[in-house]
Write an enzyme that holds these catalytic residues in place. Structure first.
Site, PDB file in Angstrom:
ATOM      1  N   GLN A 117      48.931  29.231  43.322  1.00 33.19           N
ATOM      2  CA  GLN A 117      47.402  29.222  43.225  1.00 33.19           C
ATOM      3  C   GLN A 117      46.776  27.808  43.376  1.00 33.19           C
ATOM      4  O   GLN A 117      45.587  28.085  44.228  1.00 33.19           O
ATOM      5  CB  GLN A 117      46.941  29.685  41.724  1.00 33.19           C
ATOM      6  CG  GLN A 117      47.301  31.169  41.509  1.00 33.19           C
ATOM      7  CD  GLN A 117      46.763  32.256  42.316  1.00 33.19           C
ATOM      8  OE1 GLN A 117      45.591  32.295  42.819  1.00 33.19           O
ATOM      9  NE2 GLN A 117      47.682  32.857  43.150  1.00 33.19           N
ATOM     10  N   HIS A 170      45.428  27.349  47.374  1.00 33.94           N
ATOM     11  CA  HIS A 170      44.342  27.947  47.947  1.00 33.94           C
ATOM     12  C   HIS A 170      43.585  26.778  48.343  1.00 33.94           C
ATOM     13  O   HIS A 170      42.704  26.830  49.421  1.00 33.94           O
ATOM     14  CB  HIS A 170      43.327  28.489  46.741  1.00 33.94           C
ATOM     15  CG  HIS A 170      44.021  30.022  46.690  1.00 33.94           C
ATOM     16  ND1 HIS A 170      43.399  31.100  47.489  1.00 33.94           N
ATOM     17  CD2 HIS A 170      44.547  30.573  45.602  1.00 33.94           C
ATOM     18  CE1 HIS A 170      43.763  32.231  47.188  1.00 33.94           C
ATOM     19  NE2 HIS A 170      44.768  31.942  46.289  1.00 33.94           N
ATOM     20  N   GLU A 225      39.385  33.588  36.698  1.00 28.37           N
ATOM     21  CA  GLU A 225      39.367  34.468  37.556  1.00 28.37           C
ATOM     22  C   GLU A 225      40.654  35.613  37.598  1.00 28.37           C
ATOM     23  O   GLU A 225      40.639  36.761  37.465  1.00 28.37           O
ATOM     24  CB  GLU A 225      39.342  33.872  38.956  1.00 28.37           C
ATOM     25  CG  GLU A 225      39.373  35.100  40.227  1.00 28.37           C
ATOM     26  CD  GLU A 225      39.422  34.260  41.612  1.00 28.37           C
ATOM     27  OE1 GLU A 225      39.319  34.953  42.391  1.00 28.37           O
ATOM     28  OE2 GLU A 225      39.498  32.899  41.477  1.00 28.37           O
ATOM     29  N   HIS A 226      41.717  34.805  37.555  1.00 26.22           N
ATOM     30  CA  HIS A 226      43.128  35.191  37.199  1.00 26.22           C
ATOM     31  C   HIS A 226      43.771  34.868  35.997  1.00 26.22           C
ATOM     32  O   HIS A 226      43.673  33.675  35.723  1.00 26.22           O
ATOM     33  CB  HIS A 226      44.046  34.925  38.618  1.00 26.22           C
ATOM     34  CG  HIS A 226      43.639  35.077  39.846  1.00 26.22           C
ATOM     35  ND1 HIS A 226      42.915  33.944  40.440  1.00 26.22           N
ATOM     36  CD2 HIS A 226      43.330  36.296  40.741  1.00 26.22           C
ATOM     37  CE1 HIS A 226      42.733  34.340  41.682  1.00 26.22           C
ATOM     38  NE2 HIS A 226      43.031  35.711  41.844  1.00 26.22           N
ATOM     39  N   ASP A 282      46.781  39.276  44.856  1.00 22.91           N
ATOM     40  CA  ASP A 282      46.287  38.840  45.778  1.00 22.91           C
ATOM     41  C   ASP A 282      46.489  39.648  47.095  1.00 22.91           C
ATOM     42  O   ASP A 282      45.546  39.508  48.168  1.00 22.91           O
ATOM     43  CB  ASP A 282      46.548  37.276  46.044  1.00 22.91           C
ATOM     44  CG  ASP A 282      45.777  36.546  45.102  1.00 22.91           C
ATOM     45  OD1 ASP A 282      44.904  36.722  44.478  1.00 22.91           O
ATOM     46  OD2 ASP A 282      46.249  35.290  45.136  1.00 22.91           O
ATOM     47  N   HIS A 291      -1.977  54.744  32.089  1.00 21.86           N
ATOM     48  CA  HIS A 291      -0.729  55.439  31.769  1.00 21.86           C
ATOM     49  C   HIS A 291      -1.171  56.577  31.014  1.00 21.86           C
ATOM     50  O   HIS A 291      -0.711  57.866  31.066  1.00 21.86           O
ATOM     51  CB  HIS A 291       0.073  54.574  31.286  1.00 21.86           C
ATOM     52  CG  HIS A 291       1.004  53.677  31.862  1.00 21.86           C
ATOM     53  ND1 HIS A 291       0.530  52.701  32.676  1.00 21.86           N
ATOM     54  CD2 HIS A 291       2.450  53.565  32.330  1.00 21.86           C
ATOM     55  CE1 HIS A 291       1.317  52.059  33.602  1.00 21.86           C
ATOM     56  NE2 HIS A 291       2.734  52.589  33.119  1.00 21.86           N
TER      57      HIS A 291
END
Length: 421
Positions: A249, A252, A319-320, A353, A412
């Site tokens: 990871q 990235h 995120e993960h 992924d 109204h």
């Protein structure tokens, strides 16, 4: 009871994004004023692209023909899994109708947006999977017009495999564009695109900022920062597996955080000792990216109990989130803040992924505290409707008029009382 940081990330500079905001603001303003001419200029200046912006049917077919059958089979496998999961999500989106009081019927409908713009990253890596995740999900949701974009490479344009994935998933229009100019082109409906109701897909910090600035004028899937990943592990986890999951990871990008939260001190020390050796096995530019991310953004946290580990994880809202520990059902029930959860040593974020089905466009930077990832729901509007007969209208009018006058809203009240006659 104690939470101990064995490795802590360096603080981020406070003004890290100020230059990005300024540049994106200027480019969006220029594109709004000059339209396609500005987009073409930026495509040439930033990507070295002077070819056609719109990918023709002929060139689309040629690109697909150049992709090997073996790779096509792999892409089709992933596409089928992603489509099946999206279809299962759509099946949970029920329409409903209820008689609220006698004579008053109300309900909800699920209506897909008319048009979507799907961004597929293509800088350092060719993100075939991002085409599958965004376009397939929009298609299953029922979006009528989908524009897809991806950064070009000088002379060759979008990589063939990405074009094949876009075509397989059903993109109606493919533009040879990346970056801020691609986001703006989809939002404004340039080069024959239908103006996007929603923009979706991951991208670099410039793409994320462009989407953020356009939010309101168009919808977006989520505010996105650098991808991040957290692994929870206990004494049953294996050093090599945990270390590779973190390193994979970290590749990235240099600003991608990875975190290990563990109840086993020996595992923590083993992983910290092993990571450099694994990073050195990666090719460039992956190796440099992972090394920088591990040095600056990685954290290793030791907890005395699994309850503490779960608290830390929920606070980070990754995120993960991977769990390599005993009693996986306990973790599934307990954890509450994550984009996507991967349970057991046989499961890895890499599956999510690329091929397993659940979407990989996920909330980053702690946004998993309040939102989930990309799904058919993001491309769908849940709208409500109501109608009533004379008897229901009479009671509603009386009560509405009273509440309206208490609020000071005479108009109204009178609109409601008209129904009394």
């Amino acid at each position: 009871m104690a939470i101990t940081y064995l490795k802590k990330a360096a603080p981020r500079p406070e003004a890290e994004n100020s230059d990005i905001r300024d540049l994106v603001s200027v480019m969006l303003a220029n594109i709004e004023r000059e339209g396609e001419e500005a987009v073409r200029r930026y495509a040439e200046q930033l990507d070295g692209w002077t070819g056609d912006i719109v990918l023709s049917d002929e060139n689309r077919a040629a690109a697909c023909a150049r992709v090997s059958q073996e790779l096509k089979d792999d892409i089709q496998f992933a596409h089928a899994n992603i489509r099946r999961f999206a279809e299962a999500q759509k099946a949970t989106m029920a329409e409903c109708e209820i008689e609220v009081i006698p004579g008053l019927i109300a309900g909800q409908k699920q209506i897909p947006v008319s048009s979507a713009g799907c961004y597929v990253p293509g800088g350092r890596y060719s993100h075939i999977a991002s085409a599958l995740m965004t376009i397939t999900t929009a298609k299953v949701a029922g979006v009528k017009h989908i524009t897809a974009v991806s950064p070009t490479r000088p002379e060759t344009g979008i990589p063939d495999a990405i074009i094949y994935a876009m075509d397989l998933c059903g993109a109606d229009l493919i533009l040879n564009l990346g970056g801020i100019q691609a986001i703006a082109a989809m939002a404004e409906g340039l080069f024959g695109a239908k103006p996007a109701d929603i923009l979706a897909g991951p991208g670099n910090s410039y793409v994320a900022e462009a989407k953020r600035m356009l939010f309101g004028e168009v919808g977006i899937d989520m505010f996105a920062g650098p991808t991040d990943s957290l692994v929870i592990a206990d004494h049953t986890a294996e050093v090599e597996t945990v270390a590779w999951d973190l390193v994979s990871q970290a590749e990235h990008g240099a600003d991608s955080p990875v975190w290990l939260v563990t109840t086993c001190r020996n595992l923590a020390e083993g992983v910290m000792a092993r990571t450099e050796g694994l990073i050195s096995q990666l090719p460039e530019p992956n190796q440099s990216a992972a090394r920088q991310a591990w040095a600056d953004r990685a954290e290793v946290i030791h907890c005395d109990s699994r309850q503490e580990a779960a608290q830390v994880s929920d606070r980070y809202a990754p995120e993960h989130l991977q769990v390599q520990a005993e009693d996986l059902d306990w973790w599934l029930d307990r954890l509450s803040a994550y984009g996507s959860l991967f349970l057991g040593k046989e499961t890895t974020v890499s599956f999510g992924d690329k091929t397993s089905g659940p979407n990989h466009v996920l909330p980053t930077s702690g946004a998993a505290r309040y939102t989930g990832g990309l799904s058919v729901h993001k491309f769908t509007k849940t709208v409500t409707w109501q109608r009533c007969n004379a008897a229901a209208s009479h009671e509603l009018a009386l009560r509405t008029a009273q509440i309206s006058r208490m609020e000071g809203m005479e108009g109204h009240a009178r609109a409601a009382e008209l129904r009394l006659s």
